[in-house]
Design a protein around this motif. Structure first.
Motif, PDB file in Angstrom:
ATOM      1  N   GLY A  24       0.806  -1.213   0.000  1.00 60.23           N
ATOM      2  CA  GLY A  24       0.000   0.000   0.000  1.00 60.23           C
ATOM      3  C   GLY A  24       0.840   1.263   0.000  1.00 60.23           C
ATOM      4  N   ALA A  25       2.121   1.129   0.297  1.00 63.46           N
ATOM      5  CA  ALA A  25       3.029   2.280   0.273  1.00 63.46           C
ATOM      6  C   ALA A  25       3.250   2.787  -1.145  1.00 63.46           C
ATOM      7  CB  ALA A  25       4.369   1.894   0.893  1.00 63.46           C
ATOM      8  N   PHE A  26       2.976   1.956  -2.155  1.00 67.41           N
ATOM      9  CA  PHE A  26       3.362   2.283  -3.524  1.00 67.41           C
ATOM     10  C   PHE A  26       2.246   2.849  -4.385  1.00 67.41           C
ATOM     11  CE2 PHE A  26       6.053  -1.522  -2.365  1.00 67.41           C
ATOM     12  CZ  PHE A  26       7.173  -0.773  -2.039  1.00 67.41           C
ATOM     13  N   LYS A  27       1.061   3.019  -3.803  1.00 65.72           N
ATOM     14  CA  LYS A  27      -0.049   3.497  -4.636  1.00 65.72           C
ATOM     15  C   LYS A  27      -1.083   4.200  -3.757  1.00 65.72           C
ATOM     16  CE  LYS A  27      -1.975  -1.177  -4.276  1.00 65.72           C
ATOM     17  NZ  LYS A  27      -2.294  -2.405  -5.011  1.00 65.72           N
ATOM     18  N   PRO A  28      -1.864   5.110  -4.346  1.00 59.25           N
ATOM     19  CA  PRO A  28      -2.916   5.778  -3.579  1.00 59.25           C
ATOM     20  C   PRO A  28      -4.096   4.850  -3.349  1.00 59.25           C
ATOM     21  CG  PRO A  28      -3.016   6.476  -5.853  1.00 59.25           C
ATOM     22  CD  PRO A  28      -1.802   5.593  -5.735  1.00 59.25           C
ATOM     23  N   SER A  29      -4.951   5.238  -2.408  1.00 56.16           N
ATOM     24  CA  SER A  29      -6.130   4.433  -2.108  1.00 56.16           C
ATOM     25  C   SER A  29      -7.264   5.343  -1.660  1.00 56.16           C
ATOM     26  CB  SER A  29      -5.820   3.426  -0.998  1.00 56.16           C
ATOM     27  OG  SER A  29      -7.003   2.827  -0.505  1.00 56.16           O
ATOM     28  N   PRO A  30      -8.500   5.062  -2.075  1.00 52.44           N
ATOM     29  CA  PRO A  30      -9.633   5.874  -1.631  1.00 52.44           C
ATOM     30  C   PRO A  30     -10.054   5.579  -0.192  1.00 52.44           C
ATOM     31  CG  PRO A  30     -10.399   4.101  -3.046  1.00 52.44           C
ATOM     32  CD  PRO A  30      -8.897   4.053  -3.083  1.00 52.44           C
ATOM     33  N   THR A  31      -9.541   4.488   0.376  1.00 55.38           N
ATOM     34  CA  THR A  31      -9.954   4.115   1.732  1.00 55.38           C
ATOM     35  C   THR A  31      -8.795   3.932   2.705  1.00 55.38           C
ATOM     36  OG1 THR A  31      -9.978   1.788   1.067  1.00 55.38           O
ATOM     37  CG2 THR A  31     -12.077   2.989   0.977  1.00 55.38           C
ATOM     38  N   LEU A  32      -7.604   3.635   2.192  1.00 61.31           N
ATOM     39  CA  LEU A  32      -6.451   3.338   3.050  1.00 61.31           C
ATOM     40  C   LEU A  32      -5.290   4.294   2.781  1.00 61.31           C
ATOM     41  CD1 LEU A  32      -6.524  -0.549   2.662  1.00 61.31           C
ATOM     42  CD2 LEU A  32      -7.267   0.739   4.658  1.00 61.31           C
ATOM     43  N   GLY A  33      -5.622   5.524   2.412  1.00 61.37           N
ATOM     44  CA  GLY A  33      -4.592   6.458   1.989  1.00 61.37           C
ATOM     45  C   GLY A  33      -3.572   6.791   3.053  1.00 61.37           C
TER      46      GLY A  33
ATOM     47  N   GLY B  43       2.997 -12.261  -4.024  1.00 62.41           N
ATOM     48  CA  GLY B  43       2.498 -13.177  -5.044  1.00 62.41           C
ATOM     49  C   GLY B  43       2.646 -12.664  -6.453  1.00 62.41           C
ATOM     50  N   GLY B  44       3.349 -11.529  -6.603  1.00 60.01           N
ATOM     51  CA  GLY B  44       3.591 -10.984  -7.941  1.00 60.01           C
ATOM     52  C   GLY B  44       2.747  -9.772  -8.294  1.00 60.01           C
ATOM     53  N   THR B  45       1.834  -9.356  -7.408  1.00 60.85           N
ATOM     54  CA  THR B  45       0.932  -8.257  -7.751  1.00 60.85           C
ATOM     55  C   THR B  45       1.670  -6.940  -7.933  1.00 60.85           C
ATOM     56  OG1 THR B  45       0.485  -7.831  -5.400  1.00 60.85           O
ATOM     57  CG2 THR B  45      -1.044  -9.280  -6.577  1.00 60.85           C
ATOM     58  N   ASN B  46       2.783  -6.761  -7.233  1.00 58.38           N
ATOM     59  CA  ASN B  46       3.508  -5.493  -7.303  1.00 58.38           C
ATOM     60  C   ASN B  46       4.901  -5.668  -7.862  1.00 58.38           C
ATOM     61  OD1 ASN B  46       1.250  -4.930  -5.364  1.00 58.38           O
ATOM     62  ND2 ASN B  46       2.226  -2.926  -5.334  1.00 58.38           N
ATOM     63  N   MET B  47       5.053  -6.560  -8.798  1.00 58.11           N
ATOM     64  CA  MET B  47       6.383  -6.835  -9.329  1.00 58.11           C
ATOM     65  C   MET B  47       6.957  -5.643 -10.087  1.00 58.11           C
ATOM     66  SD  MET B  47       5.569  -9.315 -12.588  1.00 58.11           S
ATOM     67  CE  MET B  47       4.607 -10.540 -11.706  1.00 58.11           C
ATOM     68  N   TRP B  48       6.130  -4.692 -10.461  1.00 57.44           N
ATOM     69  CA  TRP B  48       6.623  -3.559 -11.238  1.00 57.44           C
ATOM     70  C   TRP B  48       7.053  -2.388 -10.378  1.00 57.44           C
ATOM     71  CZ3 TRP B  48       1.675  -5.443 -11.108  1.00 57.44           C
ATOM     72  CH2 TRP B  48       0.745  -4.691 -10.416  1.00 57.44           C
ATOM     73  N   THR B  49       6.877  -2.442  -9.059  1.00 63.34           N
ATOM     74  CA  THR B  49       7.203  -1.271  -8.236  1.00 63.34           C
ATOM     75  C   THR B  49       8.651  -1.332  -7.808  1.00 63.34           C
ATOM     76  OG1 THR B  49       6.305  -2.459  -6.312  1.00 63.34           O
ATOM     77  CG2 THR B  49       4.871  -0.884  -7.418  1.00 63.34           C
TER      78      THR B  49
END
Length: 257
Positions: free
Chosen positions: A150-159, A251-257
């Motif tokens: 969650g550190a790598f992207k914005p969130s409407p609920t967990l910002g 599990g690979g969801t953030n492999m691009w960050t």
């Protein structure tokens, strides 16, 4: 090569470790020979987790000490008690984290913002400062802190939660730079969505299961046990040249960050 992962004679202190990821990391560190002191807010839960780990190891390697990891005085007492029980601290796992507000960042109450930032960032700085003298005296040591993808992207609920975890990565990098000459390695662990009580609201529904099966490259949600090997790697000589990193375990969801 097997000795790279040997933690015999090492003392590890873990916060938020009576269940979930923290407990799995404590169990793995103990299985590889470390004496572990695990903490959470409730003494009975700490003792139960320690007893389970000791039964698995066939000897006493785990001890439980209650502490509120968001309070400076509790951390001072926790570190002092750890030294009394197990000696100087070689490995630190700061696993504590809170999220007290779900909603838009622009609407978070001041009290919720301050609690999130203090517990997730400042309290880890307190803990690192308290433990560092042991590692400096020995010329080596490893600290790891649980951040989040969650550190790598914005969130409407967990910002704000994500903001705090990004700030924690910033803290890790600065401590790695400052204490590197003293032999201390400092890293962050960034979990994806894991089946823990802390994240239950995010995974305990059919939609989350469907996302896991269709979008996560490994086609499953994370489990607490997925973090035992990471803790052993970062705590041992196997990662002797790794510091200042944010390791995504997702599990690979953030492999691009």
């Amino acid at each position: 090569m097997r000795d790279l992962f040997d933690l015999t004679g090492k003392t590890a202190l873990l916060t938020a470790a009576s269940k979930g990821m923290g407990k799995a990391m404590a169990a793995a560190l103990a299985a590889h020979g470390a004496t572990v002191v695990l903490s959470s807010r409730k003494q009975d839960q700490c003792e139960a987790a320690a007893a389970e780990i000791n039964a698995a190891c066939g000897t006493t390697r785990a001890h439980g000490i209650a502490a509120n990891a968001g309070r400076h005085d509790d951390l001072v007492a926790l570190v002092a008690k750890t030294r009394e029980i197990a000696g100087p601290i070689d490995v630190l796992v700061g696993n504590t984290g809170v999220n007290v507000f779900y909603g838009l960042t622009s609407e978070i109450p001041d009290a919720a913002y301050e609690k999130t930032m203090q517990t997730n960032v400042q309290a880890n700085l307190w803990l690192a400062r308290l433990v560092a003298p042991d590692m400096i005296a020995r010329g080596k040591g490893s600290m790891m802190f649980t951040s989040s993808v969650g550190a790598f992207k914005p969130s409407p609920t967990l910002g704000v939660y994500g903001m705090s975890k990004l700030a924690l990565i910033g803290l890790v990098r600065n401590l790695a730079q400052e204490w590197g000459p003293s032999g201390i390695r400092v890293n962050a662990i960034c979990p994806g969505l894991v089946r823990t009580d802390f994240a239950k609201a995010l995974w305990d529904n059919p939609e989350a299961e469907e996302r896991a099966n269709s979008q996560i490259p490994l086609r499953r949600l994370g489990a607490p046990e997925d973090f035992g090997g990471v803790a052993v790697f970062l705590g041992s000589e196997a990662s002797g040249y790794v510091t200042g990193q944010a390791l995504t375990v997702c599990g690979g969801t953030n492999m691009w960050t």
